[in-house]
Enzyme design. Structure first.
Site, short mmCIF file in Angstrom:
data_model
loop_
_atom_site.label_atom_id
_atom_site.label_comp_id
_atom_site.label_asym_id
_atom_site.label_seq_id
_atom_site.Cartn_x
_atom_site.Cartn_y
_atom_site.Cartn_z
N LYS A 1 -30.90 -64.97 -34.88
CA LYS A 1 -30.51 -63.94 -35.84
C LYS A 1 -29.27 -64.37 -36.63
O LYS A 1 -29.17 -64.12 -37.85
CB LYS A 1 -30.25 -62.62 -35.10
CG LYS A 1 -31.53 -62.05 -34.50
CD LYS A 1 -31.24 -60.97 -33.50
CE LYS A 1 -32.52 -60.37 -32.93
NZ LYS A 1 -32.27 -59.51 -31.77
N GLY B 1 -37.37 -51.83 -30.54
CA GLY B 1 -38.26 -50.69 -30.34
C GLY B 1 -39.38 -50.76 -31.35
O GLY B 1 -39.16 -51.16 -32.49
N1 LIG Z 1 -40.83 -55.40 -29.97
C1 LIG Z 1 -39.66 -55.20 -30.60
O1 LIG Z 1 -38.91 -54.26 -30.31
C2 LIG Z 1 -39.26 -56.11 -31.74
C3 LIG Z 1 -38.00 -55.90 -32.37
C4 LIG Z 1 -37.64 -56.71 -33.46
C5 LIG Z 1 -38.50 -57.71 -33.88
N2 LIG Z 1 -39.69 -57.90 -33.22
C6 LIG Z 1 -40.56 -58.98 -33.70
O2 LIG Z 1 -41.81 -58.43 -34.11
C7 LIG Z 1 -42.84 -59.39 -33.89
C8 LIG Z 1 -43.95 -58.75 -33.06
O3 LIG Z 1 -43.42 -58.38 -31.80
P1 LIG Z 1 -44.24 -57.42 -30.80
O4 LIG Z 1 -43.24 -56.96 -29.78
O5 LIG Z 1 -45.01 -56.42 -31.55
O6 LIG Z 1 -45.23 -58.48 -30.13
P2 LIG Z 1 -46.53 -58.18 -29.23
O7 LIG Z 1 -46.49 -56.79 -28.72
O8 LIG Z 1 -46.64 -59.30 -28.27
O9 LIG Z 1 -47.76 -58.27 -30.27
C9 LIG Z 1 -48.18 -59.50 -30.84
C10 LIG Z 1 -49.47 -59.28 -31.59
O10 LIG Z 1 -49.80 -60.52 -32.20
C11 LIG Z 1 -51.11 -60.91 -31.79
N3 LIG Z 1 -51.19 -62.35 -31.60
C12 LIG Z 1 -50.51 -63.12 -30.72
N4 LIG Z 1 -50.87 -64.40 -30.85
C13 LIG Z 1 -51.80 -64.44 -31.83
C14 LIG Z 1 -52.58 -65.48 -32.41
N5 LIG Z 1 -52.46 -66.75 -32.01
N6 LIG Z 1 -53.44 -65.15 -33.40
C15 LIG Z 1 -53.59 -63.87 -33.81
N7 LIG Z 1 -52.89 -62.84 -33.28
C16 LIG Z 1 -52.01 -63.14 -32.31
C17 LIG Z 1 -51.36 -60.21 -30.48
O11 LIG Z 1 -52.75 -60.14 -30.32
P3 LIG Z 1 -53.45 -59.42 -29.06
O12 LIG Z 1 -53.35 -57.95 -29.36
O13 LIG Z 1 -54.86 -59.92 -29.14
O14 LIG Z 1 -52.69 -59.84 -27.85
C18 LIG Z 1 -50.66 -58.87 -30.72
O15 LIG Z 1 -51.51 -58.00 -31.40
C19 LIG Z 1 -42.16 -60.60 -33.26
O16 LIG Z 1 -41.83 -61.54 -34.24
C20 LIG Z 1 -40.90 -60.01 -32.64
O17 LIG Z 1 -39.86 -60.95 -32.50
C21 LIG Z 1 -40.08 -57.13 -32.17
#
Ligand SMILES: NC(=O)c1ccc[n+]([C@@H]2O[C@H](COP(=O)([O-])OP(=O)(O)OC[C@H]3O[C@@H](n4cnc5c(N)ncnc54)[C@H](OP(=O)(O)O)[C@@H]3O)[C@@H](O)[C@H]2O)c1
Length: 407
Positions: A190, A287
């Site tokens: 970040k 979140g």
């Molecule tokens: N969670 C937070 O609070 C948060 C906060 C700030 C930023 N972020 C950022 O937001 C982004 C998403 O985070 P998240 O927490 O939502 O992640 P997540 O819950 O792990 O979801 C990832 C999604 O991407 C899909 N995916 C993973 N690998 C893939 C591939 N090779 N091809 C196609 N689809 C794929 C997964 O598919 P499946 O459904 O099939 O598993 C899932 O739908 C990240 O960059 C993270 O750093 C997250």
């Protein structure tokens, strides 16, 4: 009726799922604000969708897969196909920022990433737009909610790091594998992004040294309370000696510092510049819904035609040896003259002591002090020498301190 805007959603996990829900819920408001109604043109997950077909059907792409591969390929494909992209992916930008911003510029499309840094706090927008022509001196703050929750709980309960980490995992504030959060790597990504924006210079993740909070002990926090200090994992990007310094490290702050009361999983970022003095913003650092809300804000900005210019002006050198104030914790032999010998080593390196407390007796004797600002290399040399004195019973521990006291 105007044409709808078709959004291709890559990833539908925690953030992607919340984004799809918010998009449906706020579609009417978005249409009222921008004149175009958004609709999902397709979703890509590991089990659903095909990237080529989604790009074909989309006007705008939202990347919420995370990680660098295949996210990098998909984002590059989208930009080259002339689709603006919104992403929350800090690793992607911190590791491949030059390439991605370059391709976006060549293609003449926007790449927006508010949610990649400090969750819902609009720090990217503020730096790029409100302070777009301001000469920023320093951007720093608490950019990792997991570590802030752990440090806040350790200070309040006196419990050990491992115990509080387990509780953070139970409450969902820390992931099953918390390594990147607790070792400072997440915050470093970040800070690489913030430094690039603030100073208009390329900064890669590999140029940001980072330290984590794994070594912090309850007694460090207890002693710090006596000095009126609280501990935070800070990311700091600042101009120094004609260059810049970008780092992540645990750091004590005096009560009264704007970041000192920021507790729990919250984030807070400060921007300092001669023209603005200082601005502090705080809010939830992560979140699903909070992050999705920041992503949606970027989508609305693109639809509204707002176009921040991210331009790299010059390559600024990274300054490695900067000055800092330190907290130093020593387990010592309970003998006359120990303090004098330690003070002599510090004095020889031109390091002056701000405050000192002596506790315990016999095998339990400790000297804990705060020293005034000095070059980190001088402090490291002094600590090395002190650690070799025969009266020292264990490896000295130290943590940086921001001396500045706010009223
Ligand atoms: N969670 C937070 O609070 C948060 C906060 C700030 C930023 N972020 C950022 O937001 C982004 C998403 O985070 P998240 O927490 O939502 O992640 P997540 O819950 O792990 O979801 C990832 C999604 O991407 C899909 N995916 C993973 N690998 C893939 C591939 N090779 N091809 C196609 N689809 C794929 C997964 O598919 P499946 O459904 O099939 O598993 C899932 O739908 C990240 O960059 C993270 O750093 C997250």
């Amino acid at each position: 009726m105007s044409e709808p805007v078709r959004i291709g959603l890559l990833g539908r996990g925690t953030v992607g799922g919340a984004f799809a829900g918010l998009l449906a819920e706020r579609a009417g408001a978005i249409e009222a604000a921008t004149g175009r109604r958004p609709e999902l043109a397709g979703t890509l997950t590991r089990s659903e969708g095909e990237i080529g077909a989604i790009l074909e059907r989309s006007d705008l792409v939202v990347e919420l897969i995370g990680g660098t591969d295949p996210a990098r390929t998909y984002v590059l494909d989208a930009l080259r196909a002339g689709r603006p992209v919104v992403t929350a992916n800090k690793q992607l930008l911190a590791q491949h920022g030059d390439e991605l911003f370059g391709v976006a510029r060549e293609a003449g499309v926007q790449l927006r990433f508010e949610a990649a840094v400090a969750g819902v706090i609009p720090i990217v927008r503020t730096i790029q737009e409100s302070f777009g022509v301001t000469e920023i001196d320093k951007v720093f703050g608490i950019v990792n909610g997991t570590t802030n929750f752990i440090l806040t709980e350790m200070a309040a309960s006196g419990a050990a790091y491992e115990q509080v980490l387990a509780r953070a995992q139970e409450l969902g504030y820390a992931e099953a594998d918390p390594s990147d959060d607790v070792n400072g790597a997440d915050a470093a990504a970040k800070m690489a992004i913030l430094a690039r924006l603030a100073f208009h210079t390329p900064v890669g993740l590999d140029q940001v040294p980072y330290e984590g909070i794994e070594g912090v002990t309850p007694d460090d926090l207890a002693y710090a309370k006596e000095f009126g200090l609280s501990l935070k994992l800070l990311g700091v990007a600042e101009r120094r000696d004609g260059g810049i310094s970008v780092r992540v490290f645990p750091c004590f702050l005096y009560d009264g510092h704007p970041l000192a009361p920021v507790g729990g999983p919250f984030n807070a970022v400060m921007v300092e510049a001669p023209a603005i003095t200082e601005v502090t913003m705080s809010g939830p650092g992560a979140g699903g819904v909070e992050t999705a809300s920041a992503v949606l804000g970027d989508v609305v900005s693109i639809l509204s035609g707002e176009a921040p210019v991210h331009e790299t002006r010059e390559q600024l050198p990274l300054v490695a040896d900067v000055s800092s104030s330190f907290y130093l914790h020593l387990e010592v032999a309970d003998e006359p003259g120990v303090l004098a010998r330690i003070a002599q080593v510090l004095g020889e390196k031109e390091i002056s002591v701000k405050s000192v407390v002596q506790r315990g007796a016999g095998a339990d004797a400790r000297l804990v002090m705060v020293v005034h600002e000095c070059l980190e290399s001088s402090f490291a040399a002094a600590v090395d020498e002190i650690g070799r004195l025969e009266e020292i019973r264990s490896t000295p521990r130290f943590i940086r301190v921001i001396e500045e006291e706010f009223v």
